[in-house]
Design a protein around this motif. Structure first.
Motif, PDB file in Angstrom:
ATOM      1  N   VAL A 117       0.826  -1.203   0.000  1.00 45.25           N
ATOM      2  CA  VAL A 117       0.000   0.000   0.000  1.00 45.25           C
ATOM      3  C   VAL A 117       0.869   1.266   0.000  1.00 45.25           C
ATOM      4  CG1 VAL A 117      -1.768   1.293   1.232  1.00 45.25           C
ATOM      5  CG2 VAL A 117      -1.902  -1.188   1.127  1.00 45.25           C
ATOM      6  N   PRO A 176     -24.708 -11.566  17.264  1.00 49.65           N
ATOM      7  CA  PRO A 176     -23.991 -10.446  16.656  1.00 49.65           C
ATOM      8  C   PRO A 176     -23.770  -9.266  17.584  1.00 49.65           C
ATOM      9  CG  PRO A 176     -26.218 -10.571  15.809  1.00 49.65           C
ATOM     10  CD  PRO A 176     -26.038 -11.765  16.684  1.00 49.65           C
ATOM     11  N   PHE A 184     -18.143 -12.361  18.806  1.00 49.31           N
ATOM     12  CA  PHE A 184     -18.670 -12.708  17.488  1.00 49.31           C
ATOM     13  C   PHE A 184     -17.801 -12.056  16.407  1.00 49.31           C
ATOM     14  CE2 PHE A 184     -21.756 -11.958  14.002  1.00 49.31           C
ATOM     15  CZ  PHE A 184     -22.204 -13.249  13.818  1.00 49.31           C
ATOM     16  N   TRP A 222     -15.396 -13.989  13.646  1.00 49.01           N
ATOM     17  CA  TRP A 222     -15.517 -13.760  12.204  1.00 49.01           C
ATOM     18  C   TRP A 222     -14.236 -13.185  11.627  1.00 49.01           C
ATOM     19  CZ3 TRP A 222     -18.908 -14.644   8.259  1.00 49.01           C
ATOM     20  CH2 TRP A 222     -20.096 -15.288   8.615  1.00 49.01           C
ATOM     21  N   VAL A 247      -5.601  -4.702   1.892  1.00 50.62           N
ATOM     22  CA  VAL A 247      -6.504  -3.746   2.536  1.00 50.62           C
ATOM     23  C   VAL A 247      -7.473  -4.474   3.463  1.00 50.62           C
ATOM     24  CG1 VAL A 247      -8.309  -2.039   2.155  1.00 50.62           C
ATOM     25  CG2 VAL A 247      -6.281  -2.005   0.738  1.00 50.62           C
ATOM     26  N   ILE A 252      -8.064  -3.902   7.606  1.00 48.38           N
ATOM     27  CA  ILE A 252      -9.376  -3.744   8.246  1.00 48.38           C
ATOM     28  C   ILE A 252      -9.565  -4.801   9.324  1.00 48.38           C
ATOM     29  CG2 ILE A 252     -11.860  -3.875   7.876  1.00 48.38           C
ATOM     30  CD1 ILE A 252     -11.352  -2.970   5.007  1.00 48.38           C
ATOM     31  N   LEU A 294      -9.647  -4.247  13.495  1.00 50.32           N
ATOM     32  CA  LEU A 294     -10.854  -4.534  14.258  1.00 50.32           C
ATOM     33  C   LEU A 294     -10.656  -5.645  15.261  1.00 50.32           C
ATOM     34  CD1 LEU A 294     -13.596  -4.061  11.574  1.00 50.32           C
ATOM     35  CD2 LEU A 294     -12.969  -2.574  13.456  1.00 50.32           C
ATOM     36  N   TRP A 307      -9.585  -1.175  23.667  1.00 49.26           N
ATOM     37  CA  TRP A 307      -9.348  -1.696  22.314  1.00 49.26           C
ATOM     38  C   TRP A 307      -8.165  -1.012  21.664  1.00 49.26           C
ATOM     39  CZ3 TRP A 307      -9.518   1.197  17.847  1.00 49.26           C
ATOM     40  CH2 TRP A 307     -10.109   2.451  17.926  1.00 49.26           C
ATOM     41  N   LEU A 332     -23.079  -4.328  13.815  1.00 49.38           N
ATOM     42  CA  LEU A 332     -22.330  -5.579  13.786  1.00 49.38           C
ATOM     43  C   LEU A 332     -22.801  -6.476  12.667  1.00 49.38           C
ATOM     44  CD1 LEU A 332     -21.761  -6.307  17.475  1.00 49.38           C
ATOM     45  CD2 LEU A 332     -20.072  -6.328  15.673  1.00 49.38           C
ATOM     46  N   SER A 337     -21.039  -5.507   9.796  1.00 47.61           N
ATOM     47  CA  SER A 337     -19.628  -5.844   9.850  1.00 47.61           C
ATOM     48  C   SER A 337     -19.406  -7.319   9.628  1.00 47.61           C
ATOM     49  CB  SER A 337     -19.045  -5.411  11.186  1.00 47.61           C
ATOM     50  OG  SER A 337     -19.464  -6.307  12.182  1.00 47.61           O
ATOM     51  N   ALA A 338     -20.315  -8.106  10.049  1.00 50.28           N
ATOM     52  CA  ALA A 338     -20.139  -9.538   9.878  1.00 50.28           C
ATOM     53  C   ALA A 338     -20.218  -9.897   8.408  1.00 50.28           C
ATOM     54  CB  ALA A 338     -21.193 -10.278  10.661  1.00 50.28           C
ATOM     55  N   ASP A 358     -18.385   2.019  22.724  1.00 53.11           N
ATOM     56  CA  ASP A 358     -17.359   2.819  22.046  1.00 53.11           C
ATOM     57  C   ASP A 358     -16.713   2.013  20.939  1.00 53.11           C
ATOM     58  OD1 ASP A 358     -17.811   4.877  23.675  1.00 53.11           O
ATOM     59  OD2 ASP A 358     -15.951   4.723  24.841  1.00 53.11           O
ATOM     60  N   PHE A 359     -16.367   0.791  21.318  1.00 56.43           N
ATOM     61  CA  PHE A 359     -15.697  -0.053  20.334  1.00 56.43           C
ATOM     62  C   PHE A 359     -16.646  -0.431  19.202  1.00 56.43           C
ATOM     63  CE2 PHE A 359     -14.696  -4.312  18.751  1.00 56.43           C
ATOM     64  CZ  PHE A 359     -13.501  -4.008  18.115  1.00 56.43           C
ATOM     65  N   LEU A 360     -17.858  -0.835  19.569  1.00 60.06           N
ATOM     66  CA  LEU A 360     -18.789  -1.308  18.538  1.00 60.06           C
ATOM     67  C   LEU A 360     -19.144  -0.209  17.546  1.00 60.06           C
ATOM     68  CD1 LEU A 360     -21.207  -3.672  20.482  1.00 60.06           C
ATOM     69  CD2 LEU A 360     -19.193  -4.238  19.136  1.00 60.06           C
ATOM     70  N   MET A 386     -17.185   2.030  16.619  1.00 59.98           N
ATOM     71  CA  MET A 386     -16.011   2.303  15.792  1.00 59.98           C
ATOM     72  C   MET A 386     -15.928   1.327  14.614  1.00 59.98           C
ATOM     73  SD  MET A 386     -12.462   1.509  15.492  1.00 59.98           S
ATOM     74  CE  MET A 386     -12.529   0.092  16.497  1.00 59.98           C
ATOM     75  N   VAL A 387     -16.553   0.158  14.810  1.00 62.38           N
ATOM     76  CA  VAL A 387     -16.437  -0.912  13.812  1.00 62.38           C
ATOM     77  C   VAL A 387     -16.885  -0.492  12.410  1.00 62.38           C
ATOM     78  CG1 VAL A 387     -17.253  -3.213  13.183  1.00 62.38           C
ATOM     79  CG2 VAL A 387     -16.505  -2.745  15.513  1.00 62.38           C
ATOM     80  N   VAL A 411     -14.396   1.924  10.694  1.00 62.11           N
ATOM     81  CA  VAL A 411     -13.212   1.291  10.112  1.00 62.11           C
ATOM     82  C   VAL A 411     -13.589   0.601   8.799  1.00 62.11           C
ATOM     83  CG1 VAL A 411     -11.564  -0.591  10.406  1.00 62.11           C
ATOM     84  CG2 VAL A 411     -11.960   1.006  12.261  1.00 62.11           C
ATOM     85  N   LEU A 412     -14.713  -0.096   8.832  1.00 61.87           N
ATOM     86  CA  LEU A 412     -15.122  -0.825   7.629  1.00 61.87           C
ATOM     87  C   LEU A 412     -15.374   0.114   6.466  1.00 61.87           C
ATOM     88  CD1 LEU A 412     -17.469  -3.449   9.227  1.00 61.87           C
ATOM     89  CD2 LEU A 412     -15.491  -3.937   7.799  1.00 61.87           C
ATOM     90  N   TRP A 462     -11.456   2.621   5.998  1.00 64.25           N
ATOM     91  CA  TRP A 462     -10.167   2.006   5.678  1.00 64.25           C
ATOM     92  C   TRP A 462      -9.966   1.695   4.185  1.00 64.25           C
ATOM     93  CZ3 TRP A 462      -9.416   3.998   9.870  1.00 64.25           C
ATOM     94  CH2 TRP A 462      -8.557   3.592  10.877  1.00 64.25           C
ATOM     95  N   PRO A 463     -10.949   1.052   3.525  1.00 66.30           N
ATOM     96  CA  PRO A 463     -10.689   0.707   2.116  1.00 66.30           C
ATOM     97  C   PRO A 463     -10.362   1.934   1.281  1.00 66.30           C
ATOM     98  CG  PRO A 463     -12.638  -0.398   2.894  1.00 66.30           C
ATOM     99  CD  PRO A 463     -12.250   0.559   3.970  1.00 66.30           C
ATOM    100  N   PHE A 479      -6.844   3.546   2.477  1.00 67.44           N
ATOM    101  CA  PHE A 479      -5.616   2.842   2.117  1.00 67.44           C
ATOM    102  C   PHE A 479      -5.467   2.666   0.608  1.00 67.44           C
ATOM    103  CE2 PHE A 479      -5.836   1.981   6.615  1.00 67.44           C
ATOM    104  CZ  PHE A 479      -4.521   2.182   6.983  1.00 67.44           C
ATOM    105  N   SER A 480      -6.598   2.520  -0.093  1.00 69.24           N
ATOM    106  CA  SER A 480      -6.473   2.493  -1.555  1.00 69.24           C
ATOM    107  C   SER A 480      -5.957   3.833  -2.044  1.00 69.24           C
ATOM    108  CB  SER A 480      -7.829   2.205  -2.214  1.00 69.24           C
ATOM    109  OG  SER A 480      -8.377   1.058  -1.656  1.00 69.24           O
ATOM    110  N   ILE A 497      -4.043   5.950  -0.364  1.00 67.19           N
ATOM    111  CA  ILE A 497      -2.611   6.031  -0.046  1.00 67.19           C
ATOM    112  C   ILE A 497      -1.819   5.236  -1.068  1.00 67.19           C
ATOM    113  CG2 ILE A 497      -0.855   5.366   1.637  1.00 67.19           C
ATOM    114  CD1 ILE A 497      -2.906   5.980   3.823  1.00 67.19           C
TER     115      ILE A 497
END
Lengths: 466, 303
Positions: free
Chosen positions: A113, A161, A166, A170, A209, A213, A217, A244, B11, B14-15, B260-262, B264-265, B268-269, B272-273, B276-277, B279
């Motif tokens: 990257v 979920p 979970f 995953w 990439v 991700i 996570l 985290w 979530l 994200s899954a 907080d964490f959830l 953020m998920v 990021v999803l 990020w793509p 970073f693509s 960059i």
């Protein structure tokens, strides 16, 4: 192995290309597996190595106990209790292995990257380190789960979920497949399957990439798991808002330093497997990785302190737990940072390697502290792991080292696989077909490039014969 | 939109792949329990430590014979906790008064159970009757629920090699609660320590008792607010930390710590793509993409 090759001088040919240097015929799979030695020679060198005898003893004791765990149940091998559900297998095995395996996504990102092609000689080691670390973390998990055969349940049978676990499940599963694909290029070269390698190269950026991700996570998610247990983990190791982030950020120096550590061990024990490119670049690469690790450590230290300040937990520093916390930070974060700063400035690679060891120890200590040592800090009694639990952990770790070594000996990780692509003249039929295709397609199809990999020497020999 | 639904939605995205709707999952982080959920008010001032509740539970749940019979009071010398062999236990606390205080421990049946929200196969269910029940058929045995339970309740049958399961009080759901009957321990108590009823009524009743005889009670109902409220509520004559309760628990449900964490998920999803693509494009702009690779392992020739 090293000793054997030295004694024999250059009389043994090590496999590093599809074709033999001496007579140009292809290596058989068996020869590739035995590194070009005869079975007798291979066995001889294996028996000569004292490390193998140590492993043999470990496996002789450990494997029956591993089998016993699945026959007699968890209580036979662990002291895990209702108060301490997670022992060595998760506290040490899983929580420590995963951050040390973040190297795959980091070097992947840097090379693919960010375009840092100078790091490429060590990229494959980092990818392999990531794959094996994750794989063995899952192995530790299999020993710890009450019903390991139900591991796929969160993927296929029942979904929870809303649970962080979970997410972990995953992401580890998908990331493991991403890493298998990334490492597979080396395997395809070794096997002589150029098509597979080409296919992977096409999706490298996508894989990289998704690697970032998934890593971000789930490295974070492992930390977030402990936010389910406020009050159980000691406040100095617990931070609802930053847990985290602590786990994610510390995995960065952890992964980079693990690569330094592995390459250091490899340089001591299997330098015969290095090619010149790796050998000459190793010191420079080590310094580069250490620079990255230093930035990671600095960030980690900052957010660790912010974590303490945010919840105003300074009073705990003055307690016994605080002294232990200070030890962890001094030994595993501040000391390596100082060492790296000095060593990078003065180009002292040996010192950098020492700092890398400290960092790895620091990251492991942090995970073990969070998951085991400070867990249930309010309860009067601590859980001391069962001896069988320790034996299984040591055995599994030995398997990890043996597998790691097995792959490093064979696949092109430390060396370049010697191949050439020979364009083959297309037949008239193919030309005909190609003309009927669009203009853009012509270059690809006319030159029906068949990947024939031959050793460089073999090719030059063939050319001179012409 | 309820908060947990939101988190769940995040979530779900994200899954990514094959995640079906579970339908079983419960309401939001600020969920205060089902309106008709039942509960039990435990009045520690009435308990004499006869252990008949332990015996009744053992019989009702068909648990193995205990090592020490139920009329033996020597068990009070140690502090016990619920295990897979005893879903409820009574402990004795010397609090400085003339009489010791006895405290019954079992699953508190939280409104917003941490075990439920931490379970990645959804093995737990909060029923509309107020019970938190467990499905042993899908439990993988990760024991994250035991990490998450703020009351240290779930026990695990570690000794079983082939079907270890989590064991905890299920409010006698299958045999009694479903049919509107109180759990076995409540029914067996000779001192009427426990009062079975709608949780909402029990909170009122508890406050009533404190108001009527303030000298008898410490002015608090334990479980009214802790971790979002629990189905089982406690009254005591002494401060709750003196009888082994964790009084440092937050009033927010445990799942709130993870939000907080959830949240953020999905960020990021989503980010990020592109990041970073981008960059990648920038850092390889003048170099014709991948082709400038040293491409060590694909190169022509070797060393």
């Amino acid at each position: 192995m090293k000793r054997y090759l030295k004694e024999k001088g250059n009389s043994v040919e090590v496999v590093d290309a599809l074709h033999r240097n001496s007579d140009g015929r292809k290596w058989t799979i068996m020869e590739k597996l035995l590194l070009g030695l005869t079975p007798r020679e291979y066995l001889q060198q294996a028996l000569k190595n004292p490390v193998n005898w140590i492993f043999a003893v470990i496996f002789a004791i450990g494997v029956p106990i591993m089998i016993g765990r699945f026959i007699f149940g968890l209580s036979w091998v662990t002291h895990s209790s209702c108060d301490y559900p997670w022992g060595l297998f998760l506290g040490f095995g899983l929580f420590a292995m995963v951050p040390l395996s973040s190297s795959g996504f980091q070097l992947g990102t840097a090379c693919e990257v960010f375009g840092r092609h100078d790091l490429e000689p060590i990229e494959r080691l980092a990818l392999l380190n990531g794959l094996l670390g994750y794989f063995f973390a899952v192995c530790f998990l299999l020993f710890d789960l009450g019903q390991p055969w139900r591991l796929p349940y969160p993927m296929v049978v029942a979904f929870g979920p809303a649970a962080v676990l979970f997410l972990v499940a995953w992401h580890v599963a998908t990331y493991l497949s991403v890493q298998i694909a990334e490492v597979a290029t080396g395997f395809f070269e070794w096997m002589g399957w150029p098509a597979g390698k080409k296919a992977i190269r096409k999706i490298t950026l996508g894989l990289t990439v998704s690697g970032i991700i998934l890593s971000t996570l789930h490295q974070g998610a492992l930390g977030a798991l402990f936010t389910y247990a406020p009050g159980k983990v000691h406040p100095l190791w617990y931070s609802a808002s930053f847990q985290w982030l602590h786990f994610f950020v510390s995995s960065i120096p952890g992964g980079l330093c693990m690569v330094i550590v592995v390459s250091t061990i490899a340089a001591k024990t299997m330098a015969w497997r290095f090619d010149d490119r790796f050998k000459t670049n190793l010191d420079k690469l080590t310094i580069s990785l250490a620079k990255g690790a230093t930035m990671g450590l600095a960030t980690y230290l900052t957010i660790k302190l912010i974590g303490v300040a945010h919840d105003n937990k300074w009073e705990y520093i003055a307690t016994g737990w605080g002294a232990w916390y200070a030890t962890e930070i001094l030994l595993g974060v501040i000391a390596p940072m100082a060492i790296f700063a000095f060593a990078i400035k003065n180009n002292k690679v040996g010192l950098v390697r020492f700092g890398a060891w400290l960092t790895v120890i620091g990251v492991v200590l942090n995970r073990v502290n969070t998951a085991m040592i400070t867990f249930n800090w309010k309860l009067p009694e601590r859980e001391i792991p069962h001896w069988r639990e320790a034996v299984i952990a040591i055995t599994l770790y030995s398997v990890y080292i043996v597998v790691y070594r097995f792959i490093l000996y064979r696949l092109p990780i430390f060396y370049k696989w010697k191949t050439v692509e020979v364009p083959v003249e297309a037949t008239e039929g193919i030309r005909e077909h190609a003309r009927s295709l669009s203009e853009e397609m012509i270059p690809e199809s006319v030159c029906a490039k068949e990947d024939i990999a031959v050793s460089a020497r073999q090719l030059s020999g063939a050319e001179s014969a012409h | 939109m309820k908060r947990r639904d939101f988190l769940k939605g995040c979530l779900m995205c994200s899954a990514a792949a094959a995640v079906g709707t579970s339908g079983k999952a419960q309401a939001a982080g600020s969920f205060e329990g089902y309106p008709d959920a039942m509960g039990v008010l435990v009045d520690l001032t009435r308990c004499v430590g006869c252990r008949s509740c332990e015996a009744a539970c053992n019989k009702e749940q068909k648990l193995p014979e205990p090592d020490v019979p139920f009329d033996d009071t020597s068990v009070f010398e140690d502090k016990r906790r619920p295990t897979e062999r005893a879903l409820t236990v009574v402990n004795r606390y010397e609090t400085g008064g003339s009489e010791p205080v006895y405290r019954k421990i079992q699953c508190n049946h939280c409104n917003e159970p941490a075990c439920l929200t931490s379970c990645f196969v959804n093995a737990y269910t909060k029923t509309k009757e107020g019970a938190v029940i467990y499905n042993p058929k899908i439990c993988v045995g990760c024991r994250n629920c035991m990490i998450a339970c703020p009351f240290n309740v779930p026990g695990y049958s570690y000794s079983s090699a082939f079907n270890p399961v989590v064991k905890k009080c299920i409010f006698c759901y299958d045999t009694r609660l479903k049919n509107g009957k109180p759990p076995a321990c409540v029914e067996s108590c000779p001192q009427e320590v426990m009062t079975f009823g709608k949780r909402a009524d029990l909170v009122k009743l508890g406050h009533e008792r404190i108001r009527e005889t303030p000298s008898r009670y410490y002015d608090k109902i334990y479980g009214e607010k802790e971790v979002g409220g629990t189905g089982w509520l406690y009254l005591s004559s002494v401060p709750f930390d003196k009888v082994g309760f964790d009084t440092t628990l937050q009033n927010e449900p445990i799942i709130s710590n993870v939000k907080d964490f959830l949240s953020m998920v999905p960020m990021v999803l989503a980010i990020w793509p592109a990041l970073f693509s981008g960059i990648h494009l920038l850092s390889t702009k003048n170099k014709d993409g991948h082709d400038d690779h040293d491409d060590s392992h694909n190169g022509t020739g070797g060393h």
